[in-house]
Design a protein around this motif. Structure first.
Motif, PDB file in Angstrom:
ATOM      1  N   TYR A 130      -4.328   6.783  -4.954  1.00 26.51           N
ATOM      2  CA  TYR A 130      -5.428   5.395  -5.272  1.00 26.51           C
ATOM      3  C   TYR A 130      -6.042   5.241  -5.595  1.00 26.51           C
ATOM      4  O   TYR A 130      -7.419   5.293  -5.979  1.00 26.51           O
ATOM      5  N   TYR A 142      -5.618   9.554   6.741  1.00 27.48           N
ATOM      6  CA  TYR A 142      -5.428   8.472   7.837  1.00 27.48           C
ATOM      7  C   TYR A 142      -6.183   9.049   8.932  1.00 27.48           C
ATOM      8  O   TYR A 142      -5.041  10.132   9.430  1.00 27.48           O
ATOM      9  N   ASP A 144      -8.881  -1.147   4.066  1.00 26.67           N
ATOM     10  CA  ASP A 144      -7.759  -2.156   4.493  1.00 26.67           C
ATOM     11  C   ASP A 144      -7.155  -1.172   3.091  1.00 26.67           C
ATOM     12  O   ASP A 144      -7.923  -1.055   2.263  1.00 26.67           O
ATOM     13  N   ASP A 145      -6.064  -0.749   4.019  1.00 27.88           N
ATOM     14  CA  ASP A 145      -4.886   0.149   2.691  1.00 27.88           C
ATOM     15  C   ASP A 145      -4.010  -0.564   1.897  1.00 27.88           C
ATOM     16  O   ASP A 145      -3.640  -0.391   1.141  1.00 27.88           O
ATOM     17  N   GLY A 146      -4.627  -1.945   2.056  1.00 26.05           N
ATOM     18  CA  GLY A 146      -3.657  -3.178   1.730  1.00 26.05           C
ATOM     19  C   GLY A 146      -2.533  -3.758   2.122  1.00 26.05           C
ATOM     20  O   GLY A 146      -1.853  -4.316   1.791  1.00 26.05           O
ATOM     21  N   THR A 147      -1.985  -3.385   3.184  1.00 30.01           N
ATOM     22  CA  THR A 147      -0.752  -3.444   3.910  1.00 30.01           C
ATOM     23  C   THR A 147      -1.330  -3.586   6.155  1.00 30.01           C
ATOM     24  O   THR A 147      -0.612  -4.185   6.863  1.00 30.01           O
ATOM     25  N   GLY A 148      -2.475  -3.811   5.618  1.00 31.71           N
ATOM     26  CA  GLY A 148      -3.094  -3.917   7.587  1.00 31.71           C
ATOM     27  C   GLY A 148      -3.645  -2.987   7.741  1.00 31.71           C
ATOM     28  O   GLY A 148      -3.974  -2.765   8.796  1.00 31.71           O
ATOM     29  N   THR A 149      -3.337  -1.559   7.105  1.00 33.82           N
ATOM     30  CA  THR A 149      -3.851  -0.176   7.718  1.00 33.82           C
ATOM     31  C   THR A 149      -4.803   0.232   7.924  1.00 33.82           C
ATOM     32  O   THR A 149      -5.092   0.074   6.662  1.00 33.82           O
TER      33      THR A 149
END
Length: 123
Positions: free
Chosen positions: A53, A92, A111-116
Motif C-alpha cells: 500500500y 485484513y 476502506d481498501d478501495g474496493t469497499g472492503t
C-alpha cells in the motif's frame, strides 16, 4: 524479541503442535514466514509483505500466537510497530475476535478501495 526464518518443516511442526487455525498458512511460502522468539521460546508465527500500500507500508498476511490470552500478541504488536519506524501497517482481520484485538492495538478501519474494510496502524 527476535524474528527468525521458518522452514517448511518447522511450519508443519508448529501447525500440528498448536493446531493453528488460520487456513492461509497452507498458501504461505516458508521464506515469507518468520518465527517470533521471546526469551528463547518460539511463541508465534508471522507472515508479512512490504510495499503493498505504498513505499512505506507493510501488510501482515498471517499472524498467530501459539498460547493466546496471555498478552503475548499485544507485546509483539507493540514491539513490531515500534521497530517499523513510521511505516503504515495493514491487515485484513479474519474474525470478529481478531478485529477486536487489532483495534485494541490501535489499528483503525479504512476502506481498501474496493469497499472492503482493512485495518491500518500509523503513528
Amino acid at each position: 524479541m527476535r524474528l527468525l526464518d521458518c522452514t517448511k518443516e518447522e511450519l508443519k511442526i508448529y501447525k500440528e503442535k498448536f493446531d493453528l487455525k488460520l487456513g492461509t498458512w497452507d498458501m504461505a511460502e516458508p521464506e515469507d514466514i518468520s518465527m517470533i522468539e521471546i526469551d528463547g521460546e518460539i511463541v508465534a508465527l508471522i507472515e508479512f509483505s512490504n510495499g503493498m500500500y505504498g513505499e512505506n507500508s507493510v501488510q501482515i498476511d498471517n499472524f498467530e500466537v501459539f498460547n493466546k490470552g496471555r498478552g503475548i500478541g499485544s507485546k509483539i504488536v507493540e514491539e513490531l510497530t515500534k521497530d517499523l519506524d513510521g511505516a503504515k501497517v495493514y491487515l485484513y482481520p479474519y474474525s470478529k475476535k481478531s478485529d477486536a484485538f487489532w483495534k485494541k492495538c490501535k489499528f483503525e478501519v479504512f476502506d481498501d478501495g474496493t469497499g472492503t474494510p482493512i485495518l491500518c496502524y500509523q503513528e
